[in-house]
Design an enzyme around this catalytic site. Structure first.
Site, PDB file in Angstrom:
ATOM      1  N   GLU A 120       9.431  15.394   0.462  1.00  0.00           N
ATOM      2  CA  GLU A 120      10.005  16.391   1.363  1.00  0.00           C
ATOM      3  C   GLU A 120      11.028  15.745   2.281  1.00  0.00           C
ATOM      4  OE1 GLU A 120       8.287  18.982   5.085  1.00  0.00           O
ATOM      5  OE2 GLU A 120       7.071  18.928   3.269  1.00  0.00           O
TER       6      GLU A 120
ATOM      7  N   TYR B  53       0.821  -1.211   0.000  1.00  0.00           N
ATOM      8  CA  TYR B  53       0.000   0.000   0.000  1.00  0.00           C
ATOM      9  C   TYR B  53       0.857   1.264   0.000  1.00  0.00           C
ATOM     10  CZ  TYR B  53      -3.705  -3.291   1.230  1.00  0.00           C
ATOM     11  OH  TYR B  53      -4.583  -4.337   1.228  1.00  0.00           O
ATOM     12  N   GLY B  54       1.976   1.245   0.700  1.00  0.00           N
ATOM     13  CA  GLY B  54       2.859   2.395   0.690  1.00  0.00           C
ATOM     14  C   GLY B  54       3.415   2.657  -0.703  1.00  0.00           C
TER      15      GLY B  54
END
Length: 498
Positions: free
Chosen positions: A323, A301-302
């Site tokens: 980021e 899922y990540g």
């Protein structure tokens, strides 16, 4: 909180036997009942925990036994050095680390799951906890002092006020009082299980707010505007902060978009994880923070959310990057994505024929390999759904080589097909490519520094000459096997962005 309960021993090391192995630990806090909160030296802070104080032994005990006859050196007076000046950013980081050094909740009840938390999250104190805090501090109603944090100015007080409101006095709690209760539909949080049970019987939210931006099988990604659904996004961020440490939590979510991944059943959509990104990022960051809830980790899922964040950047005509700084788990996930993206690209780049066309037949003339294109992709609306596979459909056998639209033109411009005749009258075709690192990064929609880091980590950046990277198909396949490169989780045909 009494002073004895908050005594800290930052500079004293001990040894604890954990799972049969001696681990070096530092004591962060002690309880009156003998429990100590320890940090395992060399490990991430999410492994910090309360253990019995009786299980500690001094770290230098064994060394003293081995060197009993060795004369100890004469102690010298340490030289006093002036404390270096700090910038505002360094000042805030130092205070943030001191304030958030310890988890304020041990576990969180989230739907059917009881999850052990990893880090501190500034959940506000409830009215009853404020009363308890006032009683523990001698009835003055003031918040307990944090060791090492000097709140002597209005500025420092303002920077730490939200964190101080986040239940620092919970650090001494145990049992049920150390458990947080969160609704898995709306993310409303409660300090007591009875209130949580009453709430979930009344909460009728079936899916996140916002709009669908991706749907494949039962998996859906929702785009939620932080300015429109402030309370929902604030509560979502508070839950996510329990499992991420390197990002600062902002209660002002107006400048953020949240992308929430859910898994649907016949009743409702269940949240698996989410990532956030700034609406306007001058550094073209395509992701601020990403969380996959612990019960759903290691299931792809990540990677699906990372691939989606890059697809959003590609459709916006930008080359994005996450980021900084990245956590250890975040860096591992992004390195996997960068390497897999490059390997898929090199496989297409260094293949004479596309994977969709294993053979080419021509009559009366030699085949022109430069005009060989894969067959048109099947229309997503006419695709027949089948209940198999990770995403609710039967996976495409060639999906390992899947790439965004328009990649074939890029490949054609970068390579040359060299055909050499054989003594028996046949011919062998080879792909010859001359490409710079900048061209590779542009073709894969990666930042140059991200592509260079990934190539260096997997050993493909070693053969370079004047900025030109030398890579063979054998090297690519060796890395693909070593890194266990898998097919893409994302299918661009199912992205619903306009």
């Amino acid at each position: 909180m009494t002073e004895s309960a908050s005594t800290r021993s930052q500079n004293v090391s001990y040894i604890v036997n954990k799972n049969g192995v001696d681990q070096l630990v530092n004591i962060l806090q002690r309880r009156p009942d003998g429990q100590v909160y320890v940090h395992y030296d060399g490990f991430d802070k999410r492994l910090d925990e309360w253990i019995p104080g009786t299980s500690l032994k001094p770290a230098n005990e064994s060394s003293r036994k081995r060197r009993r006859d060795t004369p100890s050196p004469t102690p010298t007076e340490p030289e006093t050095q002036p404390e270096p000046l700090m910038t505002e950013e360094e000042f805030d980081i130092k205070h943030h680390k001191q304030i958030t050094a310890q988890r304020n909740f041990d576990r969180v009840n989230f739907g059917q799951w009881r999850i052990k938390t990893w880090y501190f999250s500034p959940y506000p104190l409830t009215d009853s906890e404020l009363e308890d805090s006032a009683g523990l501090s001698g009835g003055s109603g003031s918040t307990s002092k944090i060791p090492g944090v000097n709140r002597t100015t209005i500025r420092s007080h303002g920077r730490t006020s939200d964190l101080l409101a986040g239940g620092l006095t919970r650090s001494h709690l145990s049992g049920e009082k150390s458990t947080l209760w969160v609704c898995d539909r709306c993310f409303k949080y409660m300090a007591e299980g009875a209130a949580w049970e009453m709430h979930i019987k009344q909460c009728d939210r079936r899916h996140p707010p916002g709009r669908k931006v991706y749907q494949r099988g039962a998996h859906i990604i929702w785009e939620v505007d932080g300015a429109k659904d402030k309370l929902y996004c604030q509560n979502l961020s508070l839950l996510g902060k329990l499992f991420i440490d390197v990002k600062t939590l902002f209660f002002d979510c107006d400048n953020f978009l949240f992308y929430i991944l859910t898994d649907a059943d016949s009743q409702r959509d269940h949240v698996l994880g989410f990532f956030s990104k700034e609406k306007i990022s001058y550094d073209d960051y395509n992701l601020a923070c990403i969380i996959v809830l612990p019960p759903y980790q290691r299931k792809g899922y990540g990677m699906l959310m990372i691939e989606f964040s890059y697809e959003v950047s590609r459709r916006a005509g930008k080359i994005g990057t996450p980021e900084r700084p990245l956590s250890d788990l975040g860096l591992r996930s992004y390195l996997t994505y960068w390497v897999a993206t490059l390997i898929r690209f090199f496989r297409r780049l260094l293949s004479v024929l596309p994977p969709d066309r294993p053979t080419v037949t021509s009559s009366g003339r030699l085949p022109d390999l430069t005009d060989v294109l894969p067959p048109p992709s099947e229309d997503a609306n006419s695709r027949k759904k089948r209940a198999k596979g990770w995403d609710g459909e039967t996976p495409d056998s060639n999906s390992t080589f899947a790439s965004p639209n328009g990649l074939d033109d890029t490949i054609a411009a970068m390579r040359t097909v060299l055909t050499i005749s054989n003594p028996d009258g046949s011919a062998t075709s080879h792909v010859v490519v001359r490409s710079t690192l900048a061209e590779i990064a542009s073709a894969t929609n990666l930042r140059i520094e991200d592509a260079a880091f990934a190539l260096n980590e997997c050993g493909l950046l070693g053969s370079t000459l004047e900025g030109v990277v030398g890579i063979t198909r054998e090297m690519v396949e060796a890395v693909a096997k070593e890194r266990n490169v898998k097919r893409m989780c994302l299918d661009p045909a199912h992205v619903m962005l306009t």
